[in-house]
Motif scaffolding. Structure first.
Motif, PDB file in Angstrom:
ATOM      1  N   UNK A 146      36.656   5.333 -25.045  1.00 56.27           N
ATOM      2  CA  UNK A 146      37.638   6.355 -25.420  1.00 56.27           C
ATOM      3  C   UNK A 146      37.926   6.284 -26.919  1.00 56.27           C
ATOM      4  N   UNK A 147      38.050   5.069 -27.446  1.00 50.11           N
ATOM      5  CA  UNK A 147      38.288   4.898 -28.877  1.00 50.11           C
ATOM      6  C   UNK A 147      37.130   5.383 -29.730  1.00 50.11           C
ATOM      7  N   UNK A 148      35.951   5.396 -29.138  1.00 49.89           N
ATOM      8  CA  UNK A 148      34.769   5.866 -29.862  1.00 49.89           C
ATOM      9  C   UNK A 148      34.560   7.375 -29.738  1.00 49.89           C
ATOM     10  N   UNK A 149      35.433   8.040 -28.960  1.00 43.48           N
ATOM     11  CA  UNK A 149      35.380   9.491 -28.910  1.00 43.48           C
ATOM     12  C   UNK A 149      34.934  10.109 -27.609  1.00 43.48           C
ATOM     13  N   UNK A 150      34.576   9.303 -26.593  1.00 42.25           N
ATOM     14  CA  UNK A 150      34.176   9.874 -25.306  1.00 42.25           C
ATOM     15  C   UNK A 150      35.408  10.428 -24.600  1.00 42.25           C
ATOM     16  N   UNK A 190      27.751   6.773 -23.148  1.00 42.74           N
ATOM     17  CA  UNK A 190      27.873   5.816 -24.247  1.00 42.74           C
ATOM     18  C   UNK A 190      26.754   6.005 -25.261  1.00 42.74           C
ATOM     19  N   UNK A 191      25.533   6.117 -24.772  1.00 48.99           N
ATOM     20  CA  UNK A 191      24.382   6.263 -25.667  1.00 48.99           C
ATOM     21  C   UNK A 191      24.442   7.576 -26.448  1.00 48.99           C
ATOM     22  N   UNK A 192      24.755   8.657 -25.764  1.00 50.26           N
ATOM     23  CA  UNK A 192      24.798   9.958 -26.430  1.00 50.26           C
ATOM     24  C   UNK A 192      25.941  10.023 -27.431  1.00 50.26           C
ATOM     25  N   UNK A 193      27.067   9.432 -27.072  1.00 47.65           N
ATOM     26  CA  UNK A 193      28.200   9.426 -27.995  1.00 47.65           C
ATOM     27  C   UNK A 193      27.858   8.669 -29.273  1.00 47.65           C
ATOM     28  N   UNK A 194      27.249   7.503 -29.140  1.00 44.17           N
ATOM     29  CA  UNK A 194      26.888   6.711 -30.310  1.00 44.17           C
ATOM     30  C   UNK A 194      25.803   7.387 -31.142  1.00 44.17           C
ATOM     31  N   UNK A 195      25.056   8.307 -30.515  1.00 45.73           N
ATOM     32  CA  UNK A 195      24.028   9.056 -31.241  1.00 45.73           C
ATOM     33  C   UNK A 195      24.605  10.269 -31.971  1.00 45.73           C
ATOM     34  N   UNK A 196      25.923  10.502 -31.820  1.00 49.00           N
ATOM     35  CA  UNK A 196      26.566  11.570 -32.564  1.00 49.00           C
ATOM     36  C   UNK A 196      26.958  12.792 -31.768  1.00 49.00           C
ATOM     37  N   UNK A 197      26.669  12.803 -30.475  1.00 41.39           N
ATOM     38  CA  UNK A 197      27.025  13.952 -29.647  1.00 41.39           C
ATOM     39  C   UNK A 197      28.484  13.852 -29.203  1.00 41.39           C
ATOM     40  N   UNK A 198      29.130  14.987 -29.039  1.00 42.92           N
ATOM     41  CA  UNK A 198      30.476  15.021 -28.465  1.00 42.92           C
ATOM     42  C   UNK A 198      30.312  15.059 -26.947  1.00 42.92           C
TER      43      UNK A 198
END
Length: 449
Positions: free
Chosen positions: A204-208, A160-168
Motif C-alpha cells: 500500500x505504501x508503494x502505491x498498490x 507487486x511486480x507490475x507496481x514496481x515496474x511503474x504501472x498503477x
C-alpha cells in the motif's frame, strides 16, 4: 561457500514445533525458531555442490546457495536482497511451502539431511523486517493502469511486480480483506495473518490500491485499465454426492477453515451459522494438506475425536520414493504437526453414505476398497475389499480438492494466473505464475508504446 565442508560434521537441525499440550489450546504458529547462531550454522551446511538442484526444483527459481552463504556469514541484508530478487514474499513460502528445494538438495540424496532452506528463508525475512531491510519503494509511474482480480498469492505477486515496474495497479477481491488462500484457507497456526498485513502495508505504501469486498465478473471487467490479471483461484470445492449429503454437519473444509480465521479476525457468527467441532466426533474426508488443516483446527476448537480417511492407497513411508526418484519430489507418507496432535488415519476407504437422525449427521457409512489395474488401460479400477461399516461422526469435512475453473474467452490484454490458470496447486507455484503474468503484461504494454 562460507564452509564447503560443514555438511561433513554438522547435522540437519530443525526448529521443531511447540509442545502439543501447549499449542492445541491456541492458534499461534506451531513452528519454533532457532537462535541466530544455530541458524547460521545450519546455513553453513549448504555445500558447494556444483549443480544446485534446489534452484532447478523451485518454481520461483530461488537460489539457496547464494543466500545461505550470505546468511552463514551473518550478512542478513545481502541474504534478503538475494532471496527477494526471485521471491516477492519469502515470509509466506518460508512458512507454508513444502520445500521442493530441500527434496532436490544433494544432501537429501546422499544423507537424507537436506539444508534447512525453508526455515532459513523465514529467518532471513523476519530479520529483514526487524532491521528495516524491507524498504518501501516509490517507482516512477509510466501512465499505464493494470487491474488485478483476486488478492491471493498469484494476484499479490502480479500486483507487486507490475507496481514496481511503474504501472498503477488496482487489486479487486471479493473478500473483506486481501490474502485469498493465505488468509482464508491456511490456519493461523501455520501462517499468522499479521504476517500478511505487514506485507500489505508495504505494498500500500508503494502505491498498490486494494478494493476489497468487491465482486468482479470476469466476463465484464471494469473499464479504464490497459491490462488485466485474473487470479481468482479455484473457488469451487470438489463435492461428494452420496446419499445424506444434505444433512446438517456435512461441510466443505473451507467452510470451517475460513470461518475460523474470520472469528480470529474479530467476526462473530451466531449458533446456527457456526461451523464448530467442539465436543464432536469429526471425520475428515481427504488426505491432503487441507484435510490436515481441518484436523488441527478441530483440535483447537475442542473436538472429541478426529478420523481422517483417504480413498487412495497409503503412500510409502520413505524417505525414498521409487516412483519419483531424486531430485523429483517424493510422494511419501507425510505426517504433519496436526497429525501429531492426534488422529486416526485410514487409506483405501470409500464413502458410501452420510447417516443422520432428525436432519443431523450421526455417522458415515464407508467401505475399504482396493485399486486394481484396468485391463483396458487408464485409471485403475476401484473394487470393494471389505464389508461396509459406519464411522461415528457428528461432523464431516470434505477436503477433496478443488475443481479447475472453466476459463472464458477474453481479450488479448487479459492474462490468467495462479490456480485460475492451472487448477489447484502450491502457493509457491501460484506465486511463480503471478510473476510470469506480470512479465507477460509488461512485455505486451511495452510493445504497445
Amino acid at each position: 561457500m562460507g564452509n564447503p565442508k560443514a555438511f561433513l560434521t554438522i547435522h540437519r537441525q530443525e526448529a521443531g514445533y511447540r509442545p502439543i499440550h501447549d499449542r492445541i489450546h491456541d492458534f499461534g504458529e506451531v513452528e519454533q525458531t532457532l537462535n541466530a547462531n544455530d541458524r547460521r550454522t545450519q546455513a553453513s551446511r549448504c555445500m558447494d555442490c556444483g549443480v544446485p538442484f534446489c534452484h532447478w526444483a523451485c518454481p520461483l527459481g530461488n537460489k539457496p546457495p547464494e543466500w545461505n552463504d550470505a546468511l552463514c556469514r551473518g550478512d542478513y541484508e545481502l541474504a534478503y536482497r538475494l532471496l527477494n530478487s526471485t521471491n516477492d514474499f519469502p515470509e509466506f513460502t518460508g512458512r507454508v511451502c513444502p520445500a521442493l528445494c530441500e527434496k532436490a538438495c544433494v544432501l537429501n540424496l546422499v544423507e537424507h539431511e537436506p539444508t534447512t532452506n525453508r526455515e532459513d528463508e523465514a529467518a532471513i525475512t523476519e530479520m529483514a523486517f526487524h532491521e528495516n531491510y524491507v524498504r518501501t519503494e516509490h517507482p516512477e509511474r509510466n501512465g499505464r493502469r493494470v487491474c488485478v482480480v483476486g488478492a491471493g498469492p498469484a494476484g499479490l505477486v502480479a500486483a507487486n511486480r507490475l507496481n514496481l515496474a511503474g504501472y498503477s495497479v488496482t487489486v479487486f477481491d471479493r473478500n473483506e480483506a486481501a490474502g485469498g488462500l493465505l488468509r482464508y484457507g491456511i490456519p493461523n497456526f501455520k501462517l499468522n495473518k499479521a504476517i500478511i498485513d505487514r506485507r500489505l502495508e508495504v505494498m500500500h505504501g508503494e502505491g498498490v490500491e486494494f478494493r476489497c469486498g468487491v465482486e468482479i465478473d470476469v466476463n465484464k471487467l471494469p473499464d479504464g485499465f490497459d491490462a488485466y490479471v485474473i487470479a481468482t483461484g479455484t473457488p469451487t470445492a470438489r463435492d461428494l454426492k452420496v446419499p445424506g449429503r444434505e444433512l446438517r454437519g456435512v461441510y466443505f473444509a473451507l467452510d470451517m477453515l475460513a470461518q475460523q480465521n474470520r472469528v480470529l479476525a474479530g467476526m462473530e457468527f451466531n449458533k446456527d451459522q457456526a461451523v464448530s467441532a467442539r465436543g464432536k466426533d469429526v471425520l475428515v474426508i481427504g488426505g491432503g494438506d487441507t484435510g490436515s488443516d481441518c484436523i488441527g483446527t478441530a483440535h483447537r476448537q475442542g473436538c472429541r475425536s478426529v478420523t481422517q480417511i483417504e480413498i487412495m492407497p497409503m503412500p510409502p513411508a520413505g524417505p525414498d520414493d521409487p516412483q519419483n526418484p531424486w531430485p523429483a519430489f517424493p510422494r511419501t507418507l507425510k505426517t504433519t504437526s496436526s497429525h501429531e496432535e492426534g488422529c486416526t488415519r485410514r487409506w483405501n476407504v470409500n464413502t458410501l453414505e452420510f447417516l443422520g437422525k432428525d436432519g443431523r449427521l450421526t455417522g458415515v457409512k464407508v467401505q475399504e476398497i482396493e485399486w486394481k489395474p484396468n485391463p483396458e488401460g487408464g485409471r485403475p479400477l476401484m473394487v470393494p475389499a471389505g464389508k461396509p461399516e459406519v464411522i461415528k461422526a457428528d461432523m464431516a469435512l470434505l477436503a477433496m480438492g478443488f475443481l479447475k475453473p472453466e476459463l472464458p474467452k477474453v481479450a488479448d490484454n487479459v492474462v490468467f494466473a495462479g490456480d485460475a490458470a492451472s487448477g489447484a496447486s502450491l502457493v509457491v507455484r501460484a506465486m511463480a505464475s503471478g510473476r510470469d503474468a506480470a512479465a507477460k503484461i509488461d512485455n505486451m504494454l511495452r510493445g504497445a508504446r
